[in-house]
Design a protein around this motif. Structure first.
Motif, PDB file in Angstrom:
ATOM      1  N   GLU A  12      -7.509   3.189   3.949  1.00 10.20           N
ATOM      2  CA  GLU A  12      -8.037   3.250   2.485  1.00 10.20           C
ATOM      3  C   GLU A  12      -6.890   2.892   1.565  1.00 10.20           C
ATOM      4  OE1 GLU A  12      -8.192   6.034   4.731  1.00 10.20           O
ATOM      5  OE2 GLU A  12     -10.506   6.379   4.803  1.00 10.20           O
ATOM      6  N   ALA A  13      -5.833   3.363   1.973  1.00 14.50           N
ATOM      7  CA  ALA A  13      -4.628   2.837   1.057  1.00 14.50           C
ATOM      8  C   ALA A  13      -4.365   1.327   1.057  1.00 14.50           C
ATOM      9  CB  ALA A  13      -3.051   3.465   1.646  1.00 14.50           C
ATOM     10  N   SER A  31      -7.304  -0.656  -0.715  1.00 10.36           N
ATOM     11  CA  SER A  31      -7.228  -0.276  -1.902  1.00 10.36           C
ATOM     12  C   SER A  31      -6.179  -1.420  -2.833  1.00 10.36           C
ATOM     13  CB  SER A  31      -7.125   1.087  -2.398  1.00 10.36           C
ATOM     14  OG  SER A  31      -6.978   1.163  -4.126  1.00 10.36           O
ATOM     15  N   ALA A  32      -5.156  -1.551  -2.177  1.00 13.78           N
ATOM     16  CA  ALA A  32      -3.868  -2.352  -2.380  1.00 13.78           C
ATOM     17  C   ALA A  32      -4.264  -3.871  -2.062  1.00 13.78           C
ATOM     18  CB  ALA A  32      -2.668  -1.889  -1.701  1.00 13.78           C
ATOM     19  N   PRO A  44       0.859  -1.298   0.125  1.00 11.74           N
ATOM     20  CA  PRO A  44      -0.091   0.052  -0.013  1.00 11.74           C
ATOM     21  C   PRO A  44       0.878   1.414   0.026  1.00 11.74           C
ATOM     22  CG  PRO A  44      -0.738  -1.504   1.777  1.00 11.74           C
ATOM     23  CD  PRO A  44       0.261  -2.145   1.113  1.00 11.74           C
ATOM     24  N   SER A 102      -6.866  -5.403  -1.729  1.00  7.27           N
ATOM     25  CA  SER A 102      -8.071  -5.852  -2.427  1.00  7.27           C
ATOM     26  C   SER A 102      -7.670  -6.531  -3.889  1.00  7.27           C
ATOM     27  CB  SER A 102      -8.970  -5.004  -2.514  1.00  7.27           C
ATOM     28  OG  SER A 102      -8.739  -3.816  -3.453  1.00  7.27           O
ATOM     29  N   THR A 103      -6.401  -6.219  -4.264  1.00 11.74           N
ATOM     30  CA  THR A 103      -6.064  -6.594  -5.585  1.00 11.74           C
ATOM     31  C   THR A 103      -4.890  -7.884  -5.376  1.00 11.74           C
ATOM     32  OG1 THR A 103      -4.281  -5.067  -5.622  1.00 11.74           O
ATOM     33  CG2 THR A 103      -6.377  -4.417  -6.642  1.00 11.74           C
TER      34      THR A 103
END
Length: 90
Positions: free
Chosen positions: A56-57, A60-61, A12, A63-64
């Motif tokens: 949030e970082a 977002s990271a 992240p 989840s991939t």
């Protein structure tokens, strides 16, 4: 056997507001790693106070991210995993 993080999972990014304020952080998340090694049901269990974008970082990271799935008796199974992410400025 527990899931193993695959090479290439992007860390992240350090949130710019936290970087400028020189604030370190820590986020603890929980996820289900499914039988295919995908992240699902990702949620934040704990975050630094103040949380200036760390959660949030991470969401977002992570989840991939891809994992080598956990196994039981040689077969892929879904596994609950706790993920700790530390943000430290050098």
């Amino acid at each position: 056997k527990m899931p193993v993080s695959m090479d290439g999972n992007a860390k992240p990014p350090y949130p710019s507001m936290a970087r400028h304020a020189r604030i370190p952080g820590r986020v603890v998340l929980q996820a289900i790693i499914d039988e295919a090694g995908n992240v699902s049901e990702l949620q934040v269990l704990q975050a630094s106070v103040p949380d200036v974008g760390f959660s949030e970082a991470c969401l977002s990271a992570i989840s991939t991210w891809k994992y080598e799935p956990g196994t039981l008796d040689g077969r892929p199974v879904a596994v609950r995993l706790v993920i700790d992410i530390d943000f430290i400025l050098n």
